[in-house]
Design a protein around this motif. Structure first.
Motif, PDB file in Angstrom:
ATOM      1  N   LYS A  46       0.817  -1.209   0.000  1.00  0.00           N
ATOM      2  CA  LYS A  46       0.000   0.000   0.000  1.00  0.00           C
ATOM      3  C   LYS A  46       0.854   1.264   0.000  1.00  0.00           C
ATOM      4  O   LYS A  46       1.921   1.308   0.634  1.00  0.00           O
ATOM      5  CB  LYS A  46      -0.881   0.033   1.256  1.00  0.00           C
TER       6      LYS A  46
ATOM      7  N   LEU B 281       0.049   5.047   0.966  1.00  0.00           N
ATOM      8  CA  LEU B 281      -0.974   5.859   1.618  1.00  0.00           C
ATOM      9  C   LEU B 281      -0.478   7.285   1.796  1.00  0.00           C
ATOM     10  O   LEU B 281       0.601   7.506   2.347  1.00  0.00           O
ATOM     11  CB  LEU B 281      -1.296   5.247   2.985  1.00  0.00           C
TER      12      LEU B 281
ATOM     13  N   GLU C 102      -6.128  10.841 -10.806  1.00  0.00           N
ATOM     14  CA  GLU C 102      -6.940   9.769 -11.402  1.00  0.00           C
ATOM     15  C   GLU C 102      -6.366   9.338 -12.747  1.00  0.00           C
ATOM     16  O   GLU C 102      -6.295   8.147 -13.052  1.00  0.00           O
ATOM     17  CB  GLU C 102      -8.400  10.215 -11.560  1.00  0.00           C
TER      18      GLU C 102
ATOM     19  N   VAL D 232      -3.055   7.206 -12.116  1.00  0.00           N
ATOM     20  CA  VAL D 232      -3.213   5.805 -11.697  1.00  0.00           C
ATOM     21  C   VAL D 232      -3.889   4.960 -12.773  1.00  0.00           C
ATOM     22  O   VAL D 232      -3.686   3.751 -12.839  1.00  0.00           O
ATOM     23  CB  VAL D 232      -3.988   5.675 -10.354  1.00  0.00           C
ATOM     24  N   THR D 233      -4.678   5.615 -13.609  1.00  0.00           N
ATOM     25  CA  THR D 233      -5.308   4.879 -14.708  1.00  0.00           C
ATOM     26  C   THR D 233      -4.265   4.514 -15.755  1.00  0.00           C
ATOM     27  O   THR D 233      -4.274   3.409 -16.308  1.00  0.00           O
ATOM     28  CB  THR D 233      -6.429   5.734 -15.347  1.00  0.00           C
TER      29      THR D 233
ATOM     30  N   ILE E 155      -0.935   4.260 -15.344  1.00  0.00           N
ATOM     31  CA  ILE E 155       0.168   3.398 -14.891  1.00  0.00           C
ATOM     32  C   ILE E 155      -0.387   2.046 -14.442  1.00  0.00           C
ATOM     33  O   ILE E 155      -1.094   1.944 -13.435  1.00  0.00           O
ATOM     34  CB  ILE E 155       0.982   4.074 -13.766  1.00  0.00           C
ATOM     35  N   GLU E 156      -0.032   1.036 -15.190  1.00  0.00           N
ATOM     36  CA  GLU E 156      -0.607  -0.281 -14.979  1.00  0.00           C
ATOM     37  C   GLU E 156      -0.225  -0.890 -13.629  1.00  0.00           C
ATOM     38  O   GLU E 156      -0.963  -1.704 -13.075  1.00  0.00           O
ATOM     39  CB  GLU E 156      -0.166  -1.213 -16.111  1.00  0.00           C
TER      40      GLU E 156
ATOM     41  N   VAL F 276      -0.356   0.260 -10.827  1.00  0.00           N
ATOM     42  CA  VAL F 276      -1.330   0.557  -9.773  1.00  0.00           C
ATOM     43  C   VAL F 276      -2.518  -0.391  -9.922  1.00  0.00           C
ATOM     44  O   VAL F 276      -3.253  -0.333 -10.893  1.00  0.00           O
ATOM     45  CB  VAL F 276      -1.826   2.024  -9.858  1.00  0.00           C
ATOM     46  N   LYS F 277      -2.680  -1.260  -8.920  1.00  0.00           N
ATOM     47  CA  LYS F 277      -3.751  -2.265  -9.000  1.00  0.00           C
ATOM     48  C   LYS F 277      -5.123  -1.648  -8.723  1.00  0.00           C
ATOM     49  O   LYS F 277      -6.100  -1.944  -9.393  1.00  0.00           O
ATOM     50  CB  LYS F 277      -3.461  -3.371  -7.987  1.00  0.00           C
ATOM     51  N   SER F 278      -5.169  -0.815  -7.691  1.00  0.00           N
ATOM     52  CA  SER F 278      -6.416  -0.117  -7.411  1.00  0.00           C
ATOM     53  C   SER F 278      -6.118   1.182  -6.691  1.00  0.00           C
ATOM     54  O   SER F 278      -5.039   1.367  -6.113  1.00  0.00           O
ATOM     55  CB  SER F 278      -7.376  -0.986  -6.595  1.00  0.00           C
ATOM     56  N   PHE F 279      -7.082   2.076  -6.737  1.00  0.00           N
ATOM     57  CA  PHE F 279      -6.898   3.407  -6.158  1.00  0.00           C
ATOM     58  C   PHE F 279      -8.217   3.880  -5.579  1.00  0.00           C
ATOM     59  O   PHE F 279      -9.247   3.871  -6.248  1.00  0.00           O
ATOM     60  CB  PHE F 279      -6.416   4.383  -7.242  1.00  0.00           C
ATOM     61  N   GLU F 280      -8.152   4.271  -4.324  1.00  0.00           N
ATOM     62  CA  GLU F 280      -9.310   4.843  -3.659  1.00  0.00           C
ATOM     63  C   GLU F 280      -8.870   6.110  -2.957  1.00  0.00           C
ATOM     64  O   GLU F 280      -7.734   6.201  -2.487  1.00  0.00           O
ATOM     65  CB  GLU F 280      -9.865   3.894  -2.597  1.00  0.00           C
TER      66      GLU F 280
ATOM     67  N   LEU G  53      -5.191   6.306  -1.327  1.00  0.00           N
ATOM     68  CA  LEU G  53      -4.704   4.958  -1.053  1.00  0.00           C
ATOM     69  C   LEU G  53      -4.542   4.173  -2.351  1.00  0.00           C
ATOM     70  O   LEU G  53      -5.524   3.888  -3.032  1.00  0.00           O
ATOM     71  CB  LEU G  53      -5.675   4.227  -0.127  1.00  0.00           C
TER      72      LEU G  53
ATOM     73  N   LYS H  57       5.637  -5.137  -3.609  1.00  0.00           N
ATOM     74  CA  LYS H  57       6.508  -3.989  -3.420  1.00  0.00           C
ATOM     75  C   LYS H  57       7.194  -3.574  -4.725  1.00  0.00           C
ATOM     76  O   LYS H  57       7.424  -2.384  -4.964  1.00  0.00           O
ATOM     77  CB  LYS H  57       7.564  -4.325  -2.359  1.00  0.00           C
TER      78      LYS H  57
ATOM     79  N   ILE I 142     -13.970   7.002  -2.635  1.00  0.00           N
ATOM     80  CA  ILE I 142     -14.206   7.065  -4.073  1.00  0.00           C
ATOM     81  C   ILE I 142     -13.264   6.062  -4.718  1.00  0.00           C
ATOM     82  O   ILE I 142     -12.050   6.152  -4.524  1.00  0.00           O
ATOM     83  CB  ILE I 142     -13.869   8.473  -4.631  1.00  0.00           C
ATOM     84  N   ARG I 143     -13.818   5.119  -5.441  1.00  0.00           N
ATOM     85  CA  ARG I 143     -12.979   4.133  -6.126  1.00  0.00           C
ATOM     86  C   ARG I 143     -12.695   4.610  -7.531  1.00  0.00           C
ATOM     87  O   ARG I 143     -13.502   4.419  -8.441  1.00  0.00           O
ATOM     88  CB  ARG I 143     -13.690   2.794  -6.213  1.00  0.00           C
ATOM     89  N   ALA I 144     -11.542   5.246  -7.704  1.00  0.00           N
ATOM     90  CA  ALA I 144     -11.219   5.788  -9.013  1.00  0.00           C
ATOM     91  C   ALA I 144     -10.664   4.702  -9.923  1.00  0.00           C
ATOM     92  O   ALA I 144     -10.755   4.788 -11.137  1.00  0.00           O
ATOM     93  CB  ALA I 144     -10.223   6.924  -8.871  1.00  0.00           C
ATOM     94  N   LYS I 145     -10.059   3.707  -9.320  1.00  0.00           N
ATOM     95  CA  LYS I 145      -9.573   2.563 -10.111  1.00  0.00           C
ATOM     96  C   LYS I 145      -9.886   1.296  -9.329  1.00  0.00           C
ATOM     97  O   LYS I 145      -9.148   0.920  -8.418  1.00  0.00           O
ATOM     98  CB  LYS I 145      -8.066   2.684 -10.372  1.00  0.00           C
ATOM     99  N   PRO I 146     -10.992   0.659  -9.669  1.00  0.00           N
ATOM    100  CA  PRO I 146     -11.375  -0.551  -8.934  1.00  0.00           C
ATOM    101  C   PRO I 146     -10.387  -1.672  -9.226  1.00  0.00           C
ATOM    102  O   PRO I 146      -9.781  -1.683 -10.300  1.00  0.00           O
ATOM    103  CB  PRO I 146     -12.749  -0.905  -9.507  1.00  0.00           C
ATOM    104  N   PRO I 147     -10.209  -2.582  -8.275  1.00  0.00           N
ATOM    105  CA  PRO I 147      -9.313  -3.712  -8.518  1.00  0.00           C
ATOM    106  C   PRO I 147      -9.787  -4.528  -9.714  1.00  0.00           C
ATOM    107  O   PRO I 147     -10.991  -4.588  -9.982  1.00  0.00           O
ATOM    108  CB  PRO I 147      -9.370  -4.522  -7.224  1.00  0.00           C
TER     109      PRO I 147
END
Lengths: 108, 108
Positions: A6, A8, A27, A30-31, A33-34, A36-40, A60, A66, B100-105
């Motif tokens: 993570k 944070l 947004e 993170v979209t 850059i692959e 990044v698995k998920s972003f909230e 987050l 890592k 806010i989930r900008a990039k969901p898993p």
């Protein structure tokens, strides 16, 4: 159970910072850059200063491991965005850590 | 996309605090209280003080919605645990916010 890695970030933006633009930029980042698995993210609205310490936004990002986080950190688009981001913030706390999932979501 | 409600806590423990016991207590707490949908935590190991501000642990609880978070906060076991927890920490940042989930898993 050892989970993902993570990234944070808690911030308080400078007065007059173009927060909307920065959020949009993040947004996009993170979209694009692959790694990044998920972003909230979220904005604290109600908490007392005594508890929030003035921080208003939490970001987050979750990475598979890592190494993916390291790849993200070194990515040119991240480096570029970081400069813009840093200029807009009054204070920051940044924690990077392997996440321990003590209570996995019901769907997992 | 509007996601769940998050309860994010960053702390620096007091020197000599029984961190292991507190972590165990927190895991028990979130397991016992059904309102907590998921719980992840981690310990920062490497970050420079300039970025971590001395915070060493991050705790992230996820709730289905704000009402579930309110139920958790008011739960007698949470109230009891909070007293123990508060006594063990040197400093804290606490943010509660709708995520806010900008990039969901990918799996979502």
């Amino acid at each position: 159970m050892e989970g993902e890695f993570k990234h944070l970030v808690l911030v308080k933006f400078k007065e007059g910072a173009a927060v909307g633009e920065i959020l949009k930029g993040m947004e996009n980042l993170v979209t694009e850059i692959e790694a990044v698995k998920s972003f909230e993210w979220g904005q604290e609205m109600e908490g007392p200063e005594m508890l929030t310490q003035g921080f208003t936004h939490a970001f987050l990002m979750t990475f598979e491991n890592k190494e993916a986080h390291t790849a993200f950190t070194a990515h040119p688009k991240h480096v570029e965005f970081s400069a813009t981001f840093s200029a807009a913030i009054e204070k920051i706390v940044l924690l990077d850590f392997p996440a321990i999932r003590a209570k996995p979501p019901p769907s997992a």
